[in-house]
Enzyme design. Structure first.
Site, PDB file in Angstrom:
ATOM      1  N   LYS A 158     -90.294   8.214  42.570  1.00  0.00           N
ATOM      2  CA  LYS A 158     -90.719   6.768  42.386  1.00  0.00           C
ATOM      3  C   LYS A 158     -89.990   6.196  40.995  1.00  0.00           C
ATOM      4  CE  LYS A 158     -95.382   6.791  43.880  1.00  0.00           C
ATOM      5  NZ  LYS A 158     -96.993   6.601  43.571  1.00  0.00           N
ATOM      6  N   GLU A 200     -94.097  12.744  41.999  1.00  0.00           N
ATOM      7  CA  GLU A 200     -95.622  13.120  42.015  1.00  0.00           C
ATOM      8  C   GLU A 200     -95.622  13.744  43.506  1.00  0.00           C
ATOM      9  OE1 GLU A 200     -97.492   9.247  42.495  1.00  0.00           O
ATOM     10  OE2 GLU A 200     -97.383   9.089  40.355  1.00  0.00           O
ATOM     11  N   ARG A 292    -100.750  -8.250  35.515  1.00  0.00           N
ATOM     12  CA  ARG A 292    -100.763  -9.916  36.010  1.00  0.00           C
ATOM     13  C   ARG A 292    -102.129 -10.123  36.977  1.00  0.00           C
ATOM     14  NH1 ARG A 292     -97.712  -6.471  39.613  1.00  0.00           N
ATOM     15  NH2 ARG A 292     -98.695  -6.911  41.801  1.00  0.00           N
ATOM     16  N   ARG A 338    -102.509 -11.665  54.754  1.00  0.00           N
ATOM     17  CA  ARG A 338    -100.970 -12.583  54.222  1.00  0.00           C
ATOM     18  C   ARG A 338    -100.175 -12.872  55.479  1.00  0.00           C
ATOM     19  NH1 ARG A 338     -98.416  -9.313  49.023  1.00  0.00           N
ATOM     20  NH2 ARG A 338    -100.484  -8.342  48.152  1.00  0.00           N
TER      21      ARG A 338
HETATM   22  C1  MV4 Z   1     -98.446   7.087  46.678  1.00  0.00           C
HETATM   23  C2  MV4 Z   1     -98.987   7.429  48.175  1.00  0.00           C
HETATM   24  C3  MV4 Z   1     -99.321   8.867  48.241  1.00  0.00           C
HETATM   25  N1  MV4 Z   1     -98.967   9.797  47.035  1.00  0.00           N
HETATM   26  N2  MV4 Z   1     -98.322   8.176  45.800  1.00  0.00           N
HETATM   27  C4  MV4 Z   1     -97.164   2.477  47.705  1.00  0.00           C
HETATM   28  C5  MV4 Z   1     -97.017   1.410  46.738  1.00  0.00           C
HETATM   29  C6  MV4 Z   1     -97.156   2.142  45.498  1.00  0.00           C
HETATM   30  N3  MV4 Z   1     -97.532   1.145  44.525  1.00  0.00           N
HETATM   31  C7  MV4 Z   1     -97.686   3.370  45.550  1.00  0.00           C
HETATM   32  N4  MV4 Z   1     -97.790   3.615  46.859  1.00  0.00           N
HETATM   33  C8  MV4 Z   1     -98.068   5.074  47.344  1.00  0.00           C
HETATM   34  N5  MV4 Z   1     -97.841   5.905  46.349  1.00  0.00           N
HETATM   35  C9  MV4 Z   1     -98.424   9.425  45.993  1.00  0.00           C
HETATM   36  N6  MV4 Z   1     -98.265  10.048  45.042  1.00  0.00           N
HETATM   37  C10 MV4 Z   1     -99.182   6.414  48.930  1.00  0.00           C
HETATM   38  C11 MV4 Z   1     -98.715   5.303  48.748  1.00  0.00           C
HETATM   39  C12 MV4 Z   1     -98.882   4.189  49.694  1.00  0.00           C
HETATM   40  C13 MV4 Z   1     -98.387   4.236  50.951  1.00  0.00           C
HETATM   41  C14 MV4 Z   1     -97.606   5.377  51.285  1.00  0.00           C
HETATM   42  C15 MV4 Z   1     -96.838   5.227  52.530  1.00  0.00           C
HETATM   43  C16 MV4 Z   1     -97.228   4.317  53.421  1.00  0.00           C
HETATM   44  C17 MV4 Z   1     -98.249   3.441  53.193  1.00  0.00           C
HETATM   45  C18 MV4 Z   1     -98.755   3.342  51.919  1.00  0.00           C
HETATM   46  C19 MV4 Z   1     -99.798   2.438  51.549  1.00  0.00           C
HETATM   47  C20 MV4 Z   1    -100.388   2.405  50.571  1.00  0.00           C
HETATM   48  C21 MV4 Z   1     -99.910   3.346  49.498  1.00  0.00           C
END
Ligand code: MV4
Length: 446
Positions: A158, A200, A292, A338
């Site tokens: 990330k 992570e 926000r 949306r």
């Molecule tokens: C993650 C995760 C799984 N494990 N972090 C997506 C947006 C961002 N703000 C955080 N997100 C995610 N972080 C860890 N450690 C899963 C998501 C995630 C996601 C990932 C793949 C496909 C769809 C998703 C939908 C929501 C969140």
């Protein structure tokens, strides 16, 4: 109360803020870019100032132009909406230096939460569980590979300055690591001007659950429950709902109370959102905090009966919340779709003119939009046309209202996400509340 509020935004959120100001009896100033001259936020604000040409960097992100507009109109507060300058600690500082109230938390808190690594540390310190992960990492190296092995694959890379998914990469094995780090660093550098990254443990089948909080300047903090945001495509949310069908009342109280304590510990004041990832065992981990008002705030408004934008404004005047957690009542169920202008095959934005725009209405339906017949979706800004929000006594009623509302929405001239929403709403797993972060991939593949 404020003398006059300048709205440093456009589109539906600018209109949403104007609604709150009108109800509070506060005069408003719109700012707009040249192509937005005929926008509804310009029409409905009491005054309007052109702040530059189409490109965001020269208009809605142009701090000297926005501040000048506030000064010449004698506005004493600025509401930033979402996107643009909403999470710029520097902009909040400039407002402060100019004697203008920034309607949001303090620059220090915005800055800390904007650094995802610092935010994780602070929230861990405050007692929130965080996903196993690393500090900021330099890039591919034997030490980095050892860190990833220690956490265990899959890991997710990330952007430290990011949020919302930009610069994110899932890495399944050590072989993919070096390549993914480079792509993520480049993407982060391009999007945020910082190539800092961290990783992570990746939680593969999970729920993206965010808790809404409201906090005043005296340490009074409440939570407004959660929003389920697992249905995302390319990390863009498509459907949000409240409450989450996955969260029990017990878990809601537990995470909500922790979120409240954590917000208090950093002297948070204003509306804020804490994002959690919740795994298939109901284990939850803090991911990031958004400082926000969010796009999906209406679902929380419908189940709590609170006007969150009015609350933001009241808090910014240093009024007390005036209620406690026990006063927050959750009633019914709300769902937001949306509606974006986008091609269904490529998911790319589809700019163009809305030849026909007919919005749905009727019992249980709210539409937040700045669109009208002949409205032009330009390539300069995001492609959101409208948010359709359905409320019902329970999830089934909210879904049935959403279905009929989408059938009764007419948008001609551009392609939209409505067919995709209809496919999701017709799915048996969605209907049964069996949704998670892998759900949309499964639907699209079918
Ligand atoms: C993650 C995760 C799984 N494990 N972090 C997506 C947006 C961002 N703000 C955080 N997100 C995610 N972080 C860890 N450690 C899963 C998501 C995630 C996601 C990932 C793949 C496909 C769809 C998703 C939908 C929501 C969140």
């Amino acid at each position: 109360m404020f003398r006059k509020i300048l709205i440093a935004n456009r589109g539906e959120i600018a209109l949403r803020i104007i609604c709150a100001c009108k109800e509070l009896g506060i005069p408003t100033v719109a700012v707009y870019s040249q192509p937005d001259q005929h926008s509804l936020h310009v029409r409905f604000a009491d005054e309007a100032v052109c702040i530059g040409p189409a490109s965001s960097s020269e208009s809605y992100l142009n701090i000297p132009a926005v501040i000048s507009a506030a000064e010449i109109t004698n506005a004493d507060a600025i509401h930033p909406g979402y996107g643009f300058l909403a999470e710029s600690a520097y902009f909040a500082e400039v407002c402060e230096a100019c004697g203008i109230t920034f309607i949001g938390p303090s620059p220090a808190v915005i800055r800390m939460m904007g650094d995802k690594d610092a935010a994780r540390k602070a929230m861990k310190e405050a007692g929130l569980p965080v996903v196993p992960g690393t500090d900021k990492i330099k890039g591919a190296s034997p030490e980095t590979a050892a860190l990833a092995r220690e956490i265990g694959f899959p890991v997710i890379v990330k952007a430290a300055a990011g949020g919302g998914g930009k610069g994110m990469r899932i890495v399944n094995s050590e072989a993919e690591l070096a390549g993914a780090l480079e792509v993520a660093q480049n993407e982060a550098q391009a999007a945020f001007g910082s190539g800092d990254i961290y990783f992570e443990k990746y939680v593969p089948v999970a729920h993206h659950i965010e808790f809404q909080i409201l906090a005043d300047h005296e340490g009074n903090v409440v939570h407004l429950g959660e929003r389920e945001c697992s249905i995302q495509r390319r990390y863009q949310k498509l459907i949000e709902e409240s409450p989450s069908p996955y969260i029990t009342q017990e878990l809601r109280n537990e995470i909500g109370n922790l979120a409240v304590k954590a917000a208090r510990s950093v002297n948070y004041a204003n509306a804020g959102t804490m994002e959690f990832i919740v795994d298939d065992q109901h284990r939850y981990y803090f991911m990031e905090m958004n400082t926000r008002i969010q796009v999906e705030h209406p679902v929380t408004e419908l189940v709590t009966g609170l006007d969150m934008v009015k609350e933001q404004i009241r808090i910014a005047t240093r009024e007390k919340l005036g209620y406690t957690q026990n006063d927050i009542q959750f009633r019914g169920h709300a769902l937001e779709c949306r509606i974006n202008a986008e091609r269904p095959d490529t998911f790319l934005p589809c700019p163009g003119t809305l030849k026909t725009f007919h919005q749905p209405a009727g019992i249980g339906i709210r539409v937040d939009t700045a669109a009208y017949n002949e409205y032009v979706i330009t390539p300069y800004y995001d492609s959101l046309i409208a948010k359709v929000i359905a409320y019902g006594k329970d999830r089934a009623e909210a879904i049935s209202r959403m279905k009929r509302a989408l059938e009764m929405t007419v948008i001609e001239g551009v392609e939209t996400t409505i067919p995709l929403h209809q496919k999701i709403l017709a799915n048996d797993d969605f209907m049964a509340g069996r949704i998670h972060t892998r759900f949309l991939d499964q639907i699209i593949q079918k």
